[in-house]
Enzyme design. Structure first.
Site, PDB file in Angstrom:
ATOM      1  N   ARG A  59       0.834  -1.201   0.000  1.00  0.00           N
ATOM      2  CA  ARG A  59       0.000   0.000   0.000  1.00  0.00           C
ATOM      3  C   ARG A  59       0.875   1.259   0.000  1.00  0.00           C
ATOM      4  O   ARG A  59       0.564   2.250  -0.653  1.00  0.00           O
ATOM      5  CB  ARG A  59      -0.923   0.037   1.227  1.00  0.00           C
ATOM      6  CG  ARG A  59      -1.756  -1.202   1.480  1.00  0.00           C
ATOM      7  CD  ARG A  59      -2.956  -1.313   0.575  1.00  0.00           C
ATOM      8  NE  ARG A  59      -2.618  -1.685  -0.797  1.00  0.00           N
ATOM      9  CZ  ARG A  59      -2.195  -2.899  -1.157  1.00  0.00           C
ATOM     10  NH1 ARG A  59      -2.030  -3.846  -0.267  1.00  0.00           N
ATOM     11  NH2 ARG A  59      -1.937  -3.156  -2.416  1.00  0.00           N
ATOM     12  N   GLN A  89     -11.093   9.280   6.985  1.00  0.00           N
ATOM     13  CA  GLN A  89     -11.001   7.863   7.319  1.00  0.00           C
ATOM     14  C   GLN A  89      -9.866   7.203   6.544  1.00  0.00           C
ATOM     15  O   GLN A  89      -9.554   6.035   6.770  1.00  0.00           O
ATOM     16  CB  GLN A  89     -12.327   7.168   6.991  1.00  0.00           C
ATOM     17  CG  GLN A  89     -13.508   7.720   7.771  1.00  0.00           C
ATOM     18  CD  GLN A  89     -14.817   7.128   7.289  1.00  0.00           C
ATOM     19  OE1 GLN A  89     -15.176   6.013   7.637  1.00  0.00           O
ATOM     20  NE2 GLN A  89     -15.542   7.892   6.475  1.00  0.00           N
ATOM     21  N   HIS A 107      -8.150   6.853  11.223  1.00  0.00           N
ATOM     22  CA  HIS A 107      -7.740   5.451  11.152  1.00  0.00           C
ATOM     23  C   HIS A 107      -6.235   5.270  11.003  1.00  0.00           C
ATOM     24  O   HIS A 107      -5.782   4.201  10.586  1.00  0.00           O
ATOM     25  CB  HIS A 107      -8.484   4.751  10.010  1.00  0.00           C
ATOM     26  CG  HIS A 107      -9.963   4.724  10.228  1.00  0.00           C
ATOM     27  ND1 HIS A 107     -10.883   4.616   9.203  1.00  0.00           N
ATOM     28  CD2 HIS A 107     -10.702   4.794  11.375  1.00  0.00           C
ATOM     29  CE1 HIS A 107     -12.110   4.619   9.700  1.00  0.00           C
ATOM     30  NE2 HIS A 107     -12.023   4.733  11.015  1.00  0.00           N
TER      31      HIS A 107
END
Length: 231
Positions: A59, A89, A107
């Site tokens: 990622r 988020q 998050h």
């Protein structure tokens, strides 16, 4: 000089999807072919930390290849007219790279690592990988600085306070299904205008002060920017 109105923006995966970042889960309930339990829970970390590290390393590498899109830059442009706080988020840094100044990451952040024994020991790593054997100052394995399912959301209290101060609330690119983030909509005053931008209308309780813009984030934000900044 008049006080700038407080504009609070809640962003979700939809705004980053336009930059080429995968949304959290596809129609099969998977994220890049991994189940949520495997890569986004404390149990997954305990079971296979190598898999979890590699997942977030990928990622992070993807993040190095993408750039902010028009939706991100419009949110920066709103700062000329409003006192803007972005509550996201998303774990990417595209809001930062677009130039927004006040961002709350609910998050966690992909570009940071933290100690697996002390959540307060956080390290900037950019887009570098975390490897097994990379340790914090206390000698414990570093983990992604991500809030996994089943973990508390440390920033939710600050986010709730900011939302309660909003003169205008914009929600963009989120299904409003993940709590506690989805509950922020209940923190705004009952007469505060709420604008929800998403191609698919989220399942929220309808209110008289709510306007839906059924467009992708960049398109909907451009429409709303023109509306809210007209002299």
């Amino acid at each position: 000089m008049a006080r700038k109105k407080k504009l609070v923006v809640l962003t979700g995966a939809g705004i980053s999807a336009e930059s080429g970042i995968s949304t959290f889960r596809d129609s099969n309930g998977l994220w890049e072919n991994h189940s949520i339990d495997e890569v986004a829970t404390p149990q997954g970390w305990q079971k296979n930390p190598g898999l979890v590290l590699e997942f977030y390393n990928q990622r992070r590498a993807q993040l190095a290849e993408v750039v902010p899109n028009q939706g991100h830059t419009i949110l920066k442009d709103f700062e000329k007219y409003f006192d803007v706080t972005i509550i996201t988020q998303n774990v990417d840094n595209l809001h930062e790279r677009a130039g927004s100044n006040d961002i709350i990451h609910l998050h966690g952040e992909l570009t940071k690592a933290r100690s697996s024994v002390s959540a307060s020991m956080v390290y900037e790593i950019g887009t570098k990988p975390i490897k097994l054997g990379d340790k914090c100052k206390k000698g414990s394995q570093l983990r992604p600085h991500i809030v996994w399912f089943g973990e508390s959301v440390p920033m939710i209290e600050i986010a709730s306070e900011m939302t309660a101060m909003a003169d205008i609330l914009i929600i963009v690119g989120t299904s409003m299904q993940v709590y506690p983030a989805a509950g922020l909509i209940d923190c705004v005053g009952k007469n505060v205008p709420i604008y929800i931008i998403d191609p698919n209308k989220p399942n929220v309780s309808l209110r008289s002060n709510m306007t839906f813009i059924e467009e992708m984030g960049s398109v909907g934000l451009k429409q709303l920017f023109d509306k809210l900044t007209k002299k």
